[in-house]
Design a protein around this motif. Structure first.
Motif, PDB file in Angstrom:
ATOM      1  N   ALA A  24       0.820  -1.210   0.000  1.00 28.79           N
ATOM      2  CA  ALA A  24       0.000   0.000   0.000  1.00 28.79           C
ATOM      3  C   ALA A  24       0.857   1.264   0.000  1.00 28.79           C
ATOM      4  CB  ALA A  24      -0.937  -0.006   1.202  1.00 28.79           C
ATOM      5  N   THR A  25       1.884   1.310   0.835  1.00 26.63           N
ATOM      6  CA  THR A  25       2.706   2.513   0.887  1.00 26.63           C
ATOM      7  C   THR A  25       3.527   2.686  -0.397  1.00 26.63           C
ATOM      8  OG1 THR A  25       4.420   1.337   2.150  1.00 26.63           O
ATOM      9  CG2 THR A  25       2.795   2.606   3.414  1.00 26.63           C
ATOM     10  N   ASP A  26       3.942   1.599  -1.002  1.00 24.84           N
ATOM     11  CA  ASP A  26       4.648   1.696  -2.278  1.00 24.84           C
ATOM     12  C   ASP A  26       3.733   2.270  -3.353  1.00 24.84           C
ATOM     13  OD1 ASP A  26       6.962   1.145  -4.043  1.00 24.84           O
ATOM     14  OD2 ASP A  26       5.585  -0.303  -4.971  1.00 24.84           O
ATOM     15  N   LEU A  27       2.483   1.822  -3.387  1.00 28.82           N
ATOM     16  CA  LEU A  27       1.521   2.337  -4.359  1.00 28.82           C
ATOM     17  C   LEU A  27       1.320   3.839  -4.149  1.00 28.82           C
ATOM     18  CD1 LEU A  27      -1.734   0.597  -5.445  1.00 28.82           C
ATOM     19  CD2 LEU A  27      -1.685   3.031  -5.043  1.00 28.82           C
ATOM     20  N   LEU A  28       1.173   4.264  -2.890  1.00 30.40           N
ATOM     21  CA  LEU A  28       0.972   5.683  -2.599  1.00 30.40           C
ATOM     22  C   LEU A  28       2.223   6.495  -2.937  1.00 30.40           C
ATOM     23  CD1 LEU A  28      -0.968   5.372   0.772  1.00 30.40           C
ATOM     24  CD2 LEU A  28      -1.913   5.804  -1.514  1.00 30.40           C
ATOM     25  N   ASP A  29       3.386   5.953  -2.644  1.00 30.50           N
ATOM     26  CA  ASP A  29       4.637   6.643  -2.979  1.00 30.50           C
ATOM     27  C   ASP A  29       4.776   6.825  -4.489  1.00 30.50           C
ATOM     28  OD1 ASP A  29       5.341   6.807  -0.285  1.00 30.50           O
ATOM     29  OD2 ASP A  29       6.652   5.048  -0.367  1.00 30.50           O
ATOM     30  N   ARG A  30       4.462   5.769  -5.236  1.00 29.39           N
ATOM     31  CA  ARG A  30       4.561   5.851  -6.702  1.00 29.39           C
ATOM     32  C   ARG A  30       3.535   6.821  -7.280  1.00 29.39           C
ATOM     33  NH1 ARG A  30       3.233   1.174  -9.001  1.00 29.39           N
ATOM     34  NH2 ARG A  30       2.743   0.096  -7.088  1.00 29.39           N
ATOM     35  N   ALA A  31       2.410   7.026  -6.583  1.00 24.10           N
ATOM     36  CA  ALA A  31       1.401   7.983  -7.032  1.00 24.10           C
ATOM     37  C   ALA A  31       1.850   9.423  -6.774  1.00 24.10           C
ATOM     38  CB  ALA A  31       0.065   7.712  -6.330  1.00 24.10           C
ATOM     39  N   GLY A  32       2.924   9.583  -6.001  1.00 23.97           N
ATOM     40  CA  GLY A  32       3.470  10.915  -5.768  1.00 23.97           C
ATOM     41  C   GLY A  32       3.023  11.589  -4.487  1.00 23.97           C
ATOM     42  N   LEU A  33       2.436  10.839  -3.549  1.00 25.89           N
ATOM     43  CA  LEU A  33       2.019  11.452  -2.292  1.00 25.89           C
ATOM     44  C   LEU A  33       3.222  11.941  -1.517  1.00 25.89           C
ATOM     45  CD1 LEU A  33      -0.595   9.959  -3.073  1.00 25.89           C
ATOM     46  CD2 LEU A  33      -0.961   9.602  -0.652  1.00 25.89           C
ATOM     47  N   LYS A  34       3.060  13.094  -0.877  1.00 25.63           N
ATOM     48  CA  LYS A  34       4.146  13.653  -0.067  1.00 25.63           C
ATOM     49  C   LYS A  34       4.190  13.019   1.311  1.00 25.63           C
ATOM     50  CE  LYS A  34       5.272  17.988  -0.445  1.00 25.63           C
ATOM     51  NZ  LYS A  34       5.218  19.467  -0.426  1.00 25.63           N
ATOM     52  N   GLY A  35       3.080  12.407   1.736  1.00 21.28           N
ATOM     53  CA  GLY A  35       3.053  11.785   3.044  1.00 21.28           C
ATOM     54  C   GLY A  35       1.710  11.138   3.337  1.00 21.28           C
ATOM     55  N   TYR A  36       1.659  10.400   4.434  1.00 19.50           N
ATOM     56  CA  TYR A  36       0.452   9.727   4.889  1.00 19.50           C
ATOM     57  C   TYR A  36       0.668   9.336   6.335  1.00 19.50           C
ATOM     58  CZ  TYR A  36       3.573   6.283   2.790  1.00 19.50           C
ATOM     59  OH  TYR A  36       4.687   5.581   2.401  1.00 19.50           O
ATOM     60  N   THR A  37      -0.395   8.954   6.994  1.00 22.00           N
ATOM     61  CA  THR A  37      -0.335   8.530   8.392  1.00 22.00           C
ATOM     62  C   THR A  37      -0.771   7.080   8.465  1.00 22.00           C
ATOM     63  OG1 THR A  37      -0.823  10.761   9.182  1.00 22.00           O
ATOM     64  CG2 THR A  37      -1.259   8.948  10.703  1.00 22.00           C
ATOM     65  N   ILE A  38      -0.058   6.285   9.248  1.00 23.59           N
ATOM     66  CA  ILE A  38      -0.407   4.874   9.430  1.00 23.59           C
ATOM     67  C   ILE A  38      -0.809   4.668  10.883  1.00 23.59           C
ATOM     68  CG2 ILE A  38       0.403   2.486   9.322  1.00 23.59           C
ATOM     69  CD1 ILE A  38       2.446   3.454   7.191  1.00 23.59           C
ATOM     70  N   VAL A  39      -2.021   4.143  11.070  1.00 18.73           N
ATOM     71  CA  VAL A  39      -2.543   3.838  12.400  1.00 18.73           C
ATOM     72  C   VAL A  39      -2.632   2.324  12.507  1.00 18.73           C
ATOM     73  CG1 VAL A  39      -4.467   4.153  13.991  1.00 18.73           C
ATOM     74  CG2 VAL A  39      -3.891   5.969  12.365  1.00 18.73           C
ATOM     75  N   GLY A  40      -2.002   1.760  13.529  1.00 18.15           N
ATOM     76  CA  GLY A  40      -1.970   0.312  13.669  1.00 18.15           C
ATOM     77  C   GLY A  40      -2.934  -0.225  14.701  1.00 18.15           C
ATOM     78  N   ASN A  41      -3.046  -1.537  14.723  1.00 14.93           N
ATOM     79  CA  ASN A  41      -3.806  -2.270  15.739  1.00 14.93           C
ATOM     80  C   ASN A  41      -5.271  -1.860  15.818  1.00 14.93           C
ATOM     81  OD1 ASN A  41      -1.368  -3.563  16.531  1.00 14.93           O
ATOM     82  ND2 ASN A  41      -0.838  -1.662  17.553  1.00 14.93           N
ATOM     83  N   LEU A  42      -5.930  -1.826  14.680  1.00 12.04           N
ATOM     84  CA  LEU A  42      -7.340  -1.428  14.650  1.00 12.04           C
ATOM     85  C   LEU A  42      -8.217  -2.516  15.234  1.00 12.04           C
ATOM     86  CD1 LEU A  42      -7.659   0.088  11.074  1.00 12.04           C
ATOM     87  CD2 LEU A  42      -7.170   1.261  13.221  1.00 12.04           C
ATOM     88  N   SER A  43      -9.251  -2.091  15.912  1.00 17.05           N
ATOM     89  CA  SER A  43     -10.295  -2.983  16.401  1.00 17.05           C
ATOM     90  C   SER A  43     -11.617  -2.477  15.862  1.00 17.05           C
ATOM     91  CB  SER A  43     -10.346  -2.981  17.932  1.00 17.05           C
ATOM     92  OG  SER A  43      -9.160  -3.488  18.476  1.00 17.05           O
ATOM     93  N   GLY A  44     -12.568  -3.365  15.686  1.00 15.52           N
ATOM     94  CA  GLY A  44     -13.873  -2.939  15.217  1.00 15.52           C
ATOM     95  C   GLY A  44     -14.737  -4.114  14.817  1.00 15.52           C
ATOM     96  N   LYS A  45     -15.839  -3.784  14.201  1.00 18.99           N
ATOM     97  CA  LYS A  45     -16.770  -4.801  13.744  1.00 18.99           C
ATOM     98  C   LYS A  45     -17.046  -4.578  12.267  1.00 18.99           C
ATOM     99  CE  LYS A  45     -21.277  -6.821  14.552  1.00 18.99           C
ATOM    100  NZ  LYS A  45     -22.530  -6.726  15.298  1.00 18.99           N
ATOM    101  N   GLY A  46     -16.986  -5.647  11.509  1.00 16.38           N
ATOM    102  CA  GLY A  46     -17.240  -5.577  10.074  1.00 16.38           C
ATOM    103  C   GLY A  46     -18.107  -6.724   9.627  1.00 16.38           C
ATOM    104  N   SER A  47     -18.094  -6.991   8.344  1.00 17.23           N
ATOM    105  CA  SER A  47     -18.948  -8.043   7.790  1.00 17.23           C
ATOM    106  C   SER A  47     -18.577  -9.429   8.301  1.00 17.23           C
ATOM    107  CB  SER A  47     -18.883  -8.018   6.263  1.00 17.23           C
ATOM    108  OG  SER A  47     -17.553  -8.220   5.821  1.00 17.23           O
ATOM    109  N   HIS A  48     -17.366  -9.590   8.802  1.00 20.05           N
ATOM    110  CA  HIS A  48     -16.929 -10.880   9.348  1.00 20.05           C
ATOM    111  C   HIS A  48     -16.978 -10.909  10.870  1.00 20.05           C
ATOM    112  CE1 HIS A  48     -15.888 -12.055   5.352  1.00 20.05           C
ATOM    113  NE2 HIS A  48     -14.888 -11.204   5.247  1.00 20.05           N
ATOM    114  N   GLY A  49     -17.652  -9.942  11.473  1.00 24.63           N
ATOM    115  CA  GLY A  49     -17.767  -9.906  12.924  1.00 24.63           C
ATOM    116  C   GLY A  49     -16.730  -8.996  13.561  1.00 24.63           C
TER     117      GLY A  49
END
Length: 108
Positions: A24-49
């Motif tokens: 994902a970060t390689d794709l964003l880098d190749r698209a020319g983004l100057k930066g992004y934020t990565i948030v880890g360890n997400l919790s939540g509920k989705g279609s798989h519970g």
């Protein structure tokens, strides 16, 4: 008192398994983004519970979210780059309209 000047951009919130962070970060880098934020360890509920974030031994097993502010012209190419990925892997991309100060931080 002067107010901040705001400029319109799009916000991408990309949720995927941590093991795919480099893709994902390689794709964003190749698209020319100057930066992004990565948030880890997400919790939540989705279609798989419920999904519990964990970082005890292996961050690759946890879900992450990559947040990026981009010009509208980059949204379609970035989504096109993620399309084959999300046909094989779990995750989602949210796109929303935002206003940012200090546009120079996001665009050349």
């Amino acid at each position: 008192m002067q107010s901040l000047n705001l400029s319109p951009l799009k916000k991408l919130e990309i949720i995927l398994e941590g093991v795919h962070k480099d893709f994902a970060t390689d794709l964003l880098d190749r698209a020319g983004l100057k930066g992004y934020t990565i948030v880890g360890n997400l919790s939540g509920k989705g279609s798989h519970g419920m999904y519990e974030g964990h970082v005890m031994f292996n961050e690759d097993d946890a879900l992450i979210m990559i947040i990026a502010a981009v010009g509208e012209e980059l949204v379609a190419p970035i989504l096109e780059g993620f399309t084959p990925f999300f046909e094989r892997h779990t995750g989602v991309v949210f796109v929303s309209d935002i206003q940012v100060s200090r546009l120079v931080k996001f665009k050349s």
